[in-house]
Each structure stands twice: as structure tokens, then as C-alpha cells.
Motif scaffolding. Sequence first.
Motif, PDB file in Angstrom:
ATOM      1  N   ALA A 129       0.833  -1.210   0.000  1.00 48.91           N
ATOM      2  CA  ALA A 129       0.000   0.000   0.000  1.00 48.91           C
ATOM      3  C   ALA A 129       0.865   1.256   0.000  1.00 48.91           C
ATOM      4  CB  ALA A 129      -0.919  -0.003   1.219  1.00 48.91           C
ATOM      5  N   PHE A 130       1.964   1.224   0.733  1.00 49.21           N
ATOM      6  CA  PHE A 130       2.880   2.365   0.729  1.00 49.21           C
ATOM      7  C   PHE A 130       3.484   2.585  -0.653  1.00 49.21           C
ATOM      8  CE2 PHE A 130       7.245   3.958   1.187  1.00 49.21           C
ATOM      9  CZ  PHE A 130       6.986   5.179   1.775  1.00 49.21           C
ATOM     10  N   GLY A 131       3.893   1.500  -1.317  1.00 48.52           N
ATOM     11  CA  GLY A 131       4.425   1.624  -2.668  1.00 48.52           C
ATOM     12  C   GLY A 131       3.388   2.082  -3.666  1.00 48.52           C
ATOM     13  N   PHE A 132       2.127   1.720  -3.442  1.00 50.23           N
ATOM     14  CA  PHE A 132       1.063   2.118  -4.370  1.00 50.23           C
ATOM     15  C   PHE A 132       0.737   3.603  -4.245  1.00 50.23           C
ATOM     16  CE2 PHE A 132      -3.425   2.471  -5.617  1.00 50.23           C
ATOM     17  CZ  PHE A 132      -3.364   1.922  -6.891  1.00 50.23           C
ATOM     18  N   PHE A 133       0.774   4.126  -3.017  1.00 48.08           N
ATOM     19  CA  PHE A 133       0.406   5.530  -2.806  1.00 48.08           C
ATOM     20  C   PHE A 133       1.606   6.482  -2.831  1.00 48.08           C
ATOM     21  CE2 PHE A 133      -3.281   3.390  -0.893  1.00 48.08           C
ATOM     22  CZ  PHE A 133      -4.302   4.077  -1.535  1.00 48.08           C
ATOM     23  N   LEU A 134       2.829   5.953  -2.912  1.00 53.40           N
ATOM     24  CA  LEU A 134       4.006   6.820  -2.936  1.00 53.40           C
ATOM     25  C   LEU A 134       4.052   7.726  -4.177  1.00 53.40           C
ATOM     26  CD1 LEU A 134       6.586   7.542  -1.410  1.00 53.40           C
ATOM     27  CD2 LEU A 134       7.771   5.758  -2.714  1.00 53.40           C
ATOM     28  N   PRO A 135       3.787   7.213  -5.396  1.00 56.48           N
ATOM     29  CA  PRO A 135       3.772   8.136  -6.556  1.00 56.48           C
ATOM     30  C   PRO A 135       2.726   9.236  -6.454  1.00 56.48           C
ATOM     31  CG  PRO A 135       3.941   5.864  -7.299  1.00 56.48           C
ATOM     32  CD  PRO A 135       3.643   5.815  -5.836  1.00 56.48           C
ATOM     33  N   ARG A 136       1.595   8.941  -5.812  1.00 49.02           N
ATOM     34  CA  ARG A 136       0.585   9.977  -5.647  1.00 49.02           C
ATOM     35  C   ARG A 136       1.094  11.089  -4.734  1.00 49.02           C
ATOM     36  NH1 ARG A 136      -5.706   9.005  -3.757  1.00 49.02           N
ATOM     37  NH2 ARG A 136      -6.323  11.195  -3.756  1.00 49.02           N
TER      38      ARG A 136
END
Length: 300
Positions: A129-136
Motif C-alpha cells: 500500500a505504501f508503494g502504491f500511494f508513494l507516486p501519488r
Amino acid sequence: MPLLILTIVIFVTVVLVVFAFGAAVVTPSSVLGARLRALGGQQVQAPEKPVTKVKERLEQALDPISKAIPLSPADVSRTRAWLIQAGLRESRHVSYYLGTRLLLAFLGLAGVIVFSGFSSLSLLVCVPAFGFFLPRFFLKRMIKDRQQRIRIALPDALDLTVICVEAGLALDQALMRVGKDLHHAHPDLSEEFHLVNLEMRAGKPRAEALRNLVDRTGVDDIRSLVGTLIQTDRFGTSVAQALRVHSDSLRTARRQRAEEQAAKTTIKMVPPLVIFILVPFLAVTVGPALIQAYRSLVSK
């Protein structure tokens, strides 16, 4: 003896000149070699840039990954609007963004499985989840930075626009001129003015082109400026006077924001003072007494 040294120096010089000339002719990226091949009738082939190859391969790799994320049209349009506000206008940037999110989530899941296995459920959920929301997070940071740069550049742009309008230029020509003048100092605002001129040249009404400017930037100062320009165009009042009044109000608002930030400084300094000064001060002053009391109690 001097004649021998002179002969050797001339021979070495001639050899170096011939070698350099031959290397320049043979090297594909040499300007001299390209000109000589062009004079000789050979077709000059531009060397293919490795950066283009990397971009093409990256786009080919991220495009199928980005399509694996099920998004509604509203989500796609919202993501595209965020990317445009960050200065990323091409359609391939959507694939880059979505593909990066899914790729980082997959890499986070793979890293958790490799290093800790399936023993920790929280890591299996939190790291992807951290990797998924990091680009945002980085995208939002890019949007805020670009909006701040545009907000800083706006007073200078208004001053130049007032000068151009008072010199006799129309508003469209004034925006084009200001965009050219601010190209090196404020490239973000210059690019936006250039897009406004392109839209008006393509046949869009001025009000619609200015509203698109608001959508592309998302800056409140730009929104108020566009509202002023649209009302001025609708009622036929003086553009220079309206811009001068708006520039004064904009500078007043900027000064008020600076005063607000200065007033918040004292409140923001309280947590660092408590954590980094008060706690070490208590540890230095009370710590030895506590250690001495503990030792005296243990000895008894």
C-alpha cells in the motif's frame, strides 16, 4: 642537432594532424565527418539517441502494467487533471503514473515475501500500500511546487502585461509578449501563456481559453485574474486599469500570506523546542539526581 630536433617535431606534428583528421572523418558523431560525407554525396545518418530507446522501452513496459489497474473514467480524468497541473500533459504520462504505482506495489509485496515470508500480515498489506500511494504523494508535491512557482511569477507577469497594454498592444498580443519575456525567468507561467495563445489562435473564445488556464494550473490567484479579465472583456472597461488594480490586490494578498506564515512560526517552533531542547535539558539536570537516588536505594 637542432635540425634533427626540428625534423622530429615537424614529423610528429604532421602525424598527429593526419591522425586527428582521419579520426574526425571516421567518427559517426563528428561534425567534420558529417560535412565531408555530405560533400562526398553520402547520406548522413543521424545517430539514434539512446534516451529515445529507453523511453520507448519504458513506455512499452509500463503500458500493459497500467492497464491492469481497474479505473473508472472519472478516476482517469481526475488523474489526467492532476498530471496536467503538475506539468505532465502527454497521454503517455498517465500510463507512466499508473504503471509506476502498480509496479512499486508489486515490488513491495515481492520484497516482503522474500525477506519475511508470509509470517507478518501487516507487512504484506502496509508495504504494497505504501508503494502504491508513494507516486501519488510525489505527484501532489510536484503540483504544489509548480503552483508555488506560478504564484511567485504572477506579479511580474501582471506588471509586464500592464506595460504592454498601455503601450498599445491587445490583450492576446500582450500575453504572447509576456510569455516570451518570462521564458527563462518563469518557464511554467510562460508555457501556460503560450498555451493560451495557441488555443485562441486555434479559434477558441478568449473566455474559454482563460478558463482552461485555470483548470491547468489550479492556482487561486490565476482564477481571480481570469475572472477579472473576463469581466473586463464583457463590460468593455479598461484592461490596463483592471490589471493594475488586480496587481495591487495580489501584492496585498501576498503580503498578508507572508504575515500569516510569520505568525504561525512561533506555534510551529513549540514541538521542536519541547522535543529537542526541553527533554535533553531535563535529562541533563534531573538525570544525575535520579541515577544517584537509584544507586543509594539499591545499596541499602
